[in-house]
Write an enzyme that holds these catalytic residues in place. Structure first.
Site, short mmCIF file in Angstrom:
data_model
loop_
_atom_site.label_atom_id
_atom_site.label_comp_id
_atom_site.label_asym_id
_atom_site.label_seq_id
_atom_site.Cartn_x
_atom_site.Cartn_y
_atom_site.Cartn_z
N ARG A 275 37.64 25.32 31.78
CA ARG A 275 36.51 25.65 32.67
C ARG A 275 36.15 27.13 32.63
O ARG A 275 35.00 27.50 32.83
CB ARG A 275 36.89 25.23 34.10
N ILE B 84 28.92 26.20 39.63
CA ILE B 84 29.59 25.22 38.80
C ILE B 84 30.40 24.36 39.77
O ILE B 84 31.13 24.89 40.61
CB ILE B 84 30.47 25.89 37.72
N SER B 85 30.21 23.05 39.71
CA SER B 85 30.84 22.16 40.69
C SER B 85 32.36 22.16 40.57
O SER B 85 32.91 22.52 39.54
CB SER B 85 30.33 20.73 40.51
N GLN B 86 33.01 21.71 41.66
CA GLN B 86 34.46 21.61 41.62
C GLN B 86 34.86 20.57 40.59
O GLN B 86 34.21 19.52 40.45
CB GLN B 86 35.02 21.28 42.99
#
Length: 193
Positions: free
Chosen positions: A17, A42-44
């Protein structure tokens, strides 16, 4: 060939990530959203994985993604589909994601800078659609671009409450929806920047 949850999970765990964010790289290991600039996040990771699994990806799928963002979700979709058509409304994020994903070796992604509410009509219909911003109401354009037998994941609601929805279109074109969980995404805006 439909991919198993285990195959997707295995690749997801290997996907670094930190390569998809420019600042606060040390926080990339945390299961939480992180800023990527321009009021976007940026999503979890756990939510990215959940959304991806719910699509039930197949190696022959043509996927539409609304909201390229950092390209993290795009990379995952790319690995488990024939092609990904991704739309981003913020020019800087669009350009960064295209450069990043190209540098990482992804070759089946088509990039479009524009308004996600319009989808990408030129290449419709899509077997799967992934929307990574919250729409206040269900976008008809996207439902129309979903192929019979297709699935769409989309957060729907306002700043005060959103539901992650699974939209399914059967072989006869009938549409049904179910709620996966309650979420909080950035707003699905109708303009380009």
């Amino acid at each position: 060939m439909r991919y198993t949850d285990e195959e997707i999970r295995k690749y997801f765990m290997q996907l670094d990530r930190s390569r998809f964010i420019d600042e606060q790289k040390e926080l990339a290991v945390l299961d939480r959203p992180l800023p990527i600039g321009h009021g976007q996040t940026i999503s979890q990771p756990s939510l990215v994985l959940t959304m991806t699994l719910k699509l039930e990806l197949d190696s022959e799928d043509k996927v539409l993604e609304i909201g390229t963002g950092s390209g993290f979700q795009t990379a995952l979709l790319s690995k488990f589909s024939r092609s990904v058509y991704t739309v981003e409304r913020i020019k800087t994020l669009h350009e960064r994601a295209r450069e990043r994903l190209t540098d990482l070796g992804y070759r089946n992604i088509h990039f479009h800078y524009g308004d996600g509410h319009e989808g990408w009509e030129e290449h419709a219909p899509y077997d799967k659609i992934m929307v990574t911003a919250a729409a206040e109401e269900m976008p008809e354009n996207l439902i129309n671009q979903l192929a019979p037998g297709g699935r769409m994941i989309i957060p729907v609601g306002s700043f005060f409450g959103q539901e992650l929805k699974l939209i399914e279109k059967d072989k006869k074109g009938r549409v049904s929806e179910s709620t996966i969980e309650h979420v909080m995404f950035v707003k699905f805006k109708k303009n380009v920047e």
